[in-house]
Design an enzyme around this catalytic site. Structure first.
Site, mmCIF file in Angstrom:
data_model
loop_
_atom_site.group_PDB
_atom_site.id
_atom_site.type_symbol
_atom_site.label_atom_id
_atom_site.label_comp_id
_atom_site.label_asym_id
_atom_site.label_seq_id
_atom_site.Cartn_x
_atom_site.Cartn_y
_atom_site.Cartn_z
ATOM 1 N N HIS A 176 0.797 -1.221 0.000
ATOM 2 C CA HIS A 176 0.000 0.000 0.000
ATOM 3 C C HIS A 176 0.831 1.274 0.000
ATOM 4 O O HIS A 176 0.524 2.206 0.741
ATOM 5 C CB HIS A 176 -0.942 0.026 1.214
ATOM 6 C CG HIS A 176 -1.935 -1.090 1.248
ATOM 7 N ND1 HIS A 176 -2.597 -1.473 2.395
ATOM 8 C CD2 HIS A 176 -2.396 -1.910 0.274
ATOM 9 C CE1 HIS A 176 -3.415 -2.477 2.120
ATOM 10 N NE2 HIS A 176 -3.303 -2.773 0.843
HETATM 11 C C1 LIG Z 1 -0.190 -7.367 -4.467
HETATM 12 C C2 LIG Z 1 -1.113 -6.266 -4.058
HETATM 13 C C3 LIG Z 1 -2.204 -6.543 -3.228
HETATM 14 C C4 LIG Z 1 -3.048 -5.515 -2.844
HETATM 15 N N1 LIG Z 1 -4.194 -5.799 -2.160
HETATM 16 C C5 LIG Z 1 -5.107 -4.823 -1.961
HETATM 17 C C6 LIG Z 1 -6.396 -5.100 -1.449
HETATM 18 O O1 LIG Z 1 -6.768 -6.259 -1.222
HETATM 19 N N2 LIG Z 1 -7.246 -4.059 -1.235
HETATM 20 C C7 LIG Z 1 -6.883 -2.773 -1.498
HETATM 21 O O2 LIG Z 1 -7.673 -1.861 -1.241
HETATM 22 N N3 LIG Z 1 -5.678 -2.468 -2.008
HETATM 23 C C8 LIG Z 1 -4.799 -3.468 -2.283
HETATM 24 N N4 LIG Z 1 -3.613 -3.166 -2.869
HETATM 25 C C9 LIG Z 1 -3.292 -1.758 -3.134
HETATM 26 C C10 LIG Z 1 -4.025 -1.164 -4.334
HETATM 27 O O3 LIG Z 1 -4.134 -2.117 -5.373
HETATM 28 C C11 LIG Z 1 -3.263 0.076 -4.812
HETATM 29 O O4 LIG Z 1 -3.211 1.025 -3.775
HETATM 30 C C12 LIG Z 1 -3.921 0.728 -6.024
HETATM 31 O O5 LIG Z 1 -4.055 -0.196 -7.080
HETATM 32 C C13 LIG Z 1 -3.088 1.915 -6.485
HETATM 33 O O6 LIG Z 1 -3.661 2.477 -7.632
HETATM 34 P P1 LIG Z 1 -2.877 3.528 -8.516
HETATM 35 O O7 LIG Z 1 -3.815 3.974 -9.568
HETATM 36 O O8 LIG Z 1 -2.264 4.545 -7.629
HETATM 37 O O9 LIG Z 1 -1.647 2.707 -9.143
HETATM 38 P P2 LIG Z 1 -1.634 1.410 -10.072
HETATM 39 O O10 LIG Z 1 -2.925 0.684 -9.998
HETATM 40 O O11 LIG Z 1 -0.399 0.668 -9.735
HETATM 41 O O12 LIG Z 1 -1.545 1.996 -11.548
HETATM 42 C C14 LIG Z 1 -0.411 2.574 -12.104
HETATM 43 C C15 LIG Z 1 -0.403 2.242 -13.593
HETATM 44 O O13 LIG Z 1 0.538 3.068 -14.254
HETATM 45 C C16 LIG Z 1 1.281 2.293 -15.166
HETATM 46 N N5 LIG Z 1 2.568 2.951 -15.365
HETATM 47 C C17 LIG Z 1 3.551 3.129 -14.459
HETATM 48 N N6 LIG Z 1 4.600 3.762 -15.019
HETATM 49 C C18 LIG Z 1 4.259 3.997 -16.310
HETATM 50 C C19 LIG Z 1 4.920 4.620 -17.404
HETATM 51 N N7 LIG Z 1 6.161 5.130 -17.283
HETATM 52 N N8 LIG Z 1 4.273 4.687 -18.603
HETATM 53 C C20 LIG Z 1 3.019 4.183 -18.754
HETATM 54 N N9 LIG Z 1 2.345 3.586 -17.746
HETATM 55 C C21 LIG Z 1 2.968 3.498 -16.537
HETATM 56 C C22 LIG Z 1 1.388 0.944 -14.483
HETATM 57 O O14 LIG Z 1 1.717 -0.092 -15.395
HETATM 58 C C23 LIG Z 1 0.013 0.796 -13.854
HETATM 59 O O15 LIG Z 1 -0.910 0.190 -14.744
HETATM 60 C C24 LIG Z 1 -2.759 -4.188 -3.248
HETATM 61 C C25 LIG Z 1 -1.675 -3.918 -4.079
HETATM 62 C C26 LIG Z 1 -0.860 -4.945 -4.507
HETATM 63 C C27 LIG Z 1 0.295 -4.627 -5.422
#
Ligand SMILES: Cc1cc2nc3c(=O)[nH]c(=O)nc-3n(C[C@H](O)[C@H](O)[C@H](O)COP(=O)(O)OP(=O)(O)OC[C@H]3O[C@@H](n4cnc5c(N)ncnc54)[C@H](O)[C@@H]3O)c2cc1C
Ligand SMILES: *[C@@H]1O[C@H](CO)[C@@H](O)[C@H](O)[C@H]1NC(C)=O
Ligand SMILES: *[C@@H]1O[C@H](CO)[C@@H](O)[C@H](O)[C@H]1NC(C)=O
Ligand SMILES: *[C@@H]1O[C@H](CO)[C@@H](O)[C@H](O)[C@H]1NC(C)=O
Length: 585
Positions: A509
């Site tokens: 997280h």
């Molecule tokens: C293994 C795991 C288990 C988890 N379990 C839970 C759970 O059960 N419940 C919960 O609430 N949360 C959980 N989380 C946390 C939650 O999934 C994250 O907090 C949330 O997905 C974050 O969202 P985000 O949009 O910030 O980032 P992300 O969903 O990580 O999205 C970022 C995106 O940007 C893309 N990206 C990055 N750099 C570049 C670039 N240079 N060019 C183009 N694209 C790029 C990536 O490929 C990705 O698709 C978990 C996370 C993980 C990893």
């Protein structure tokens, strides 16, 4: 013999799903070439990016481009099968980061350098496609943000459909993870210790409960399946995958567009209105720093021309967990053979239910430690309905053998989670090469108060396992007696500390690496409208803007942030009705 059966059955599931996907999704909805200009360019199609792309393209005159580094989630059948989440880690759909060597934790990690393994989604849907689907809002000023949680929500739990804290009819399904009966023992154990069974996403967060999860008809409900896919055939939305953004084009402190690399070729694309970073708590700070927005000295050391000196990548917060592995005498949890049996596979294919439809993370509790002075909790338990199978953490084989008898034994793990650790971490660049992974230093347990709280929480977890509901199934936790800590007195503070330093890992997280703050707050990167300070036409919308990590899992809050940001960007108030409903009840 049994193992062969397991593999065969999983194979059957996978083949069935691939065929299903192939027939349902044979129309290509992504583009190979992009236009030169859009109104909005969204970088990163993860939890936040998919929601934003769907909401911004509701305005048919607005041209939107979503750029994702990974491929499409439909290419991997395991992504949609809840219990297969861990089978997506360490594959091409996972960035597969590892942290810098840690001083106070990670002693049992593979490689012997105390480097923690950090999975992160590299696929449309982002980390939402390899997470464990637990739906937890955390503690917020509900007046401001509840309407946005409600906007997303499609509550499927009968008792909660009419709660003023919930709503049915939004895109994101929420249900209860009650497949494995051990969840009930967990709630009853809580009651024996004086905690109520609560809806932790409602009035009162503190207490014990079955997990609430984002699963629809047995399939993972993520922001790509719930928000983006239904919007992807719109003419004013382009989605490009396998496209890695390397830099934001900034001229005279105005963001003009981005460079990205696809098929080994570099492309430029321009935004008439805004560039929006949704690349996550690691990707967003990385791209900002590569573009000259970050800590001045750090960028100068890497020969990156500084455009704006801001504390990008600083103040990182994360949840860290330890656990108590337990063995039980009754078949109430998840084991490999049980999940892959013919009856489980048929139940799943026919009805979307059964062991394959569970996340495994079936119990959730929130509580306060003795040092907690806030209204909201600082500690959490999760009950995992299985012994930590080999993918869950990243322990070296020697350590694993000490801990887990074998992967098919009936057991569970009670996870003990710090919600607001005092130790903070950083994301820094290793070089000015956009394909180099950044240096991730979570700094777990740098502050001794975090260790003290974790020891206290482990003791509390032992009390849970000594209640009648758990002793009735012969639960015992002698596996805590790991050889590597046998120089300490069993279950003493020293022993628990030794266990924690070896086995505690991330709960995945990370947040706050581009944190939001007021105009004059020197520790923040974006303003309350999520605009990068000192740069025009550039916002960050993802988990990195959270001022602090939330009191619970971070996916639902990230979705809420994207919903609210979409309204700010569009200059509308889409939740007026929901706000009214909330005020009137
Ligand atoms: C293994 C795991 C288990 C988890 N379990 C839970 C759970 O059960 N419940 C919960 O609430 N949360 C959980 N989380 C946390 C939650 O999934 C994250 O907090 C949330 O997905 C974050 O969202 P985000 O949009 O910030 O980032 P992300 O969903 O990580 O999205 C970022 C995106 O940007 C893309 N990206 C990055 N750099 C570049 C670039 N240079 N060019 C183009 N694209 C790029 C990536 O490929 C990705 O698709 C978990 C996370 C993980 C990893
Ligand atoms: C799904 O997971 C199983 C292991 O459970 C693995 O054998 C299979 O290759 C995976 N499928 C894909 C498409 O990665
Ligand atoms: C892309 O460009 C074409 C040609 O100008 C235009 O018709 C189309 O609407 C554009 N699409 C988007 C999503 O901007
Ligand atoms: C501690 O464990 C090691 C194996 O790691 C073993 O060799 C040693 O005998 C054990 N010591 C005690 C006191 O049990």
């Amino acid at each position: 013999m049994e193992l062969t059966g397991v593999k065969l059955s999983i194979f059957v599931v996978v083949v069935a799903f691939i065929l299903y996907r192939y027939t349902v999704k044979n129309t290509k909805l992504t583009v190979d070439t992009v236009n030169s200009t859009y109104d909005y360019i969204i970088v990163g199609g993860g939890s936040a990016g998919c929601v934003l792309a769907a909401r911004l393209s509701e305005d048919t005159e607005t041209r939107v481009l979503l750029i994702e580094a990974g491929g499409e989630e439909t290419e991997n059948a395991n992504i949609s099968i809840p219990v297969q989440a861990l089978a997506v880690w360490k594959t091409q759909w996972d960035w597969g980061y590892s942290t810098t060597p840690q001083k106070n934790s990670g002693f049992a990690q593979i490689g012997g350098e105390n480097r923690h393994f950090w999975p992160r989604g590299k696929v449309l849907g982002g980390s939402n496609n390899l997470n464990l689907m637990n739906y937890v809002r955390g503690s917020w000023g509900y007046q401001d943000v509840l309407p946005y949680f409600l906007k997303s929500e499609d509550m499927q739990i009968d008792d909660l459909k009419n709660s003023k804290y919930h709503r049915a009819g939004g895109p994101l399904a929420v249900m209860k993870d009650t497949e494995f009966p051990i969840w009930k023992r967990f709630v009853d154990a809580g009651k024996e210790l004086g905690y109520s069974e609560v809806d932790f996403n409602g009035e009162e967060q503190i207490g014990f409960a079955a997990s609430q999860i984002n699963v629809r008809d047995g399939s993972r409900a993520s922001t790509v399946s719930a928000f983006l896919r239904p919007a992807m055939s719109r003419d004013n939305l382009h989605v490009v995958v396998n496209a890695h953004v390397t830099k934001i084009i900034i001229e005279s402190k105005v963001a003009r567009g981005v460079y990205f690399v696809k098929d080994n070729k570099k492309h430029a694309v321009y935004a008439d209105r805004e560039v929006i970073l949704s690349a996550g708590a690691i990707g967003s700070p990385q791209i900002l720093m590569l573009s000259g927005v970050g800590p001045q000295t750090h960028l100068e050391n890497l020969n990156i021309p500084v455009i704006m000196d801001l504390p990008v990548g600083q103040n990182m917060e994360d949840h860290v967990y330890s656990f108590i592995p337990g063995i039980m005498s009754s078949p109430e949890g998840l084991t490999g053979p049980r999940a892959a049996s013919l009856s489980s596979v048929s139940q799943y294919l026919l009805f979307g239910s059964g062991p394959l439809s569970s996340t495994g993370l079936v119990g959730t509790a929130f509580l306060k430690s003795s040092k907690c002075k806030t209204k909201y909790p600082d500690s959490q338990f999760h009950l995992f309905a299985s012994l930590p199978i080999k993918e869950l953490a990243h322990y070296s084989v020697k350590q694993k053998n000490g801990l887990f008898p074998n992967e098919w034994t009936d057991g569970f793990a009670l996870l003990t989670i710090l919600l607001h650790p005092a130790s903070k971490g950083t994301i820094m660049l290793k070089s000015n090469d956009p394909f180099d992974y950044p240096a991730i230093d979570p700094n777990y347990f740098e502050k001794d108060e975090d260790m003290q709280q974790m020891i206290e929480l482990m003791k509390k977890a032992l009390e849970v396992l000594k209640t009648k509901p758990f002793t009735d199934i012969g639960s015992h936790f002698n596996r805590l007696n790991v050889p590597v800590c046998n120089h300490t007195k069993y279950l003493s503070d020293e022993h628990l500390k030794c266990f924690i330093r070896h086995f505690a890992v991330t709960l995945y997280h990370p947040t706050s690496t581009c944190r939001m703050g007021s105009r004059d707050d020197p520790n923040s990167v974006v303003d309350p409208q999520l605009r990068v300070k000192g740069i025009r036409n550039l916002r960050v919308v993802d988990a990195s803007v959270m001022p602090h990590v939330t009191s619970g899992n971070t996916n639902a809050p990230t979705i809420m942030i994207a919903e609210k940001a979409a309204d700010m960007i569009r200059g509308i108030d889409s939740v007026e009705e929901l706000r009214k409903r909330w005020k009137e009840t």
